[in-house]
Design a protein around this motif. Structure first.
Motif, short mmCIF file in Angstrom:
data_model
loop_
_atom_site.label_atom_id
_atom_site.label_comp_id
_atom_site.label_asym_id
_atom_site.label_seq_id
_atom_site.Cartn_x
_atom_site.Cartn_y
_atom_site.Cartn_z
N ARG A 198 35.86 49.67 44.47
CA ARG A 198 36.22 48.56 45.37
C ARG A 198 35.06 48.10 46.25
NH1 ARG A 198 42.30 47.95 45.72
NH2 ARG A 198 42.77 48.98 43.78
N PHE A 199 34.01 48.90 46.36
CA PHE A 199 32.91 48.52 47.25
C PHE A 199 32.34 47.14 46.91
CE2 PHE A 199 33.03 52.79 48.90
CZ PHE A 199 32.49 52.68 50.18
N PRO A 200 32.08 46.81 45.64
CA PRO A 200 31.57 45.45 45.35
C PRO A 200 32.54 44.35 45.78
CG PRO A 200 31.09 46.90 43.52
CD PRO A 200 32.02 47.66 44.44
N GLU A 201 33.84 44.58 45.68
CA GLU A 201 34.85 43.60 46.10
C GLU A 201 34.84 43.42 47.62
OE1 GLU A 201 38.77 44.80 44.84
OE2 GLU A 201 37.99 45.44 42.90
N THR B 260 23.82 41.26 46.49
CA THR B 260 24.74 41.91 45.56
C THR B 260 24.95 43.37 45.94
OG1 THR B 260 23.01 42.63 44.04
CG2 THR B 260 23.97 40.45 43.64
N CYS B 261 26.00 43.93 45.36
CA CYS B 261 26.32 45.34 45.58
C CYS B 261 26.77 45.92 44.25
CB CYS B 261 27.45 45.46 46.61
SG CYS B 261 28.12 47.12 46.77
N THR B 262 26.13 47.01 43.84
CA THR B 262 26.53 47.69 42.62
C THR B 262 26.78 49.16 42.94
OG1 THR B 262 24.23 48.12 41.98
CG2 THR B 262 25.27 46.14 41.08
N ASP C 67 33.93 44.84 54.19
CA ASP C 67 35.19 44.50 54.87
C ASP C 67 36.15 45.65 54.56
OD1 ASP C 67 37.13 43.18 56.25
OD2 ASP C 67 37.58 41.76 54.64
N ILE C 68 36.06 46.72 55.35
CA ILE C 68 36.83 47.93 55.11
C ILE C 68 38.30 47.69 55.44
CG2 ILE C 68 37.10 50.37 55.75
CD1 ILE C 68 34.45 49.78 54.30
#
Length: 140
Positions: A37-40, A78-80, A136-137
Motif C-alpha cells: 500500500r505504500f505506493p498508493e 515515485t515510490c517503489t 498519507d497514513i
C-alpha cells in the motif's frame, strides 16, 4: 481489507496480541499487504527534492525467520517497494511488530518511538525523520 479497516482492527489489539499474530502463519501476508500500500499512499507533492532508499527490518518473526526486511525507494516523484532489499540504503529502520503497526496506522509518533529506543535508525537520520510525512497514513 482497506487501510482504514486494518488500522481499526489493530487499534483494538494490545502490543502482545500484535506480536503473537506477527509470529504466526499470516505474518508474510500481513507485511506484504501493508508494504504493497505504500505506493498508493505516497504523496509526491510532499516528496519534492527527496530521494532515497529506506529499509524496514521488522523483528519478532518465527524462529526460522526472526526478521523480515522490505525496501522502499523514493525518487523522481515515485515510490517503489521491494521485499528483497539490496545491500545499499540511505536509512535503515529496525523495529518490532507493535512499533511497525503503530507507525503504519498512525497510532504512534515515529520520532517518539525512536527517542524511546523502540525504533533503531541507521544511516540518514534526516531522511528517516522526513519519511513518514511522505505518505498519507490511514488512521483508525
Amino acid at each position: 481489507m482497506s487501510p482504514q479497516e486494518f488500522a481499526k482492527t489493530v487499534a483494538q489489539m494490545s502490543d502482545k496480541e500484535v506480536s503473537e499474530v506477527m509470529r504466526g502463519e499470516h505474518r508474510g501476508a500481513i507485511l506484504d499487504a501493508v508494504f504493497a500500500r505504500f505506493p498508493e499512499l505516497f504523496r509526491p507533492d510532499k516528496a519534492k527534492g527527496t530521494s532515497g532508499t529506506v529499509q524496514f527490518r521488522i523483528t519478532g518473526g518465527p524462529d526460522e525467520q526472526p526478521h523480515d526486511t522490505y525496501e522502499i525507494v523514493v525518487g523522481d516523484g515515485t515510490c517503489t517497494v521491494s521485499p528483497e532489499p539490496g545491500s545499499d540504503y540511505d536509512a535503515s529502520l529496525m523495529m518490532g511488530p507493535p512499533e511497525f503497526v503503530k507507525m503504519a496506522t498512525g497510532r504512534g509518533n515515529p520520532t517518539m518511538l525512536v527517542m524511546r529506543g523502540k525504533i533503531k535508525v541507521k544511516g540518514d537520520i534526516a531522511l528517516a525523520a522526513k519519511f513518514p510525512s511522505l505518505f498519507d497514513i490511514p488512521k483508525a
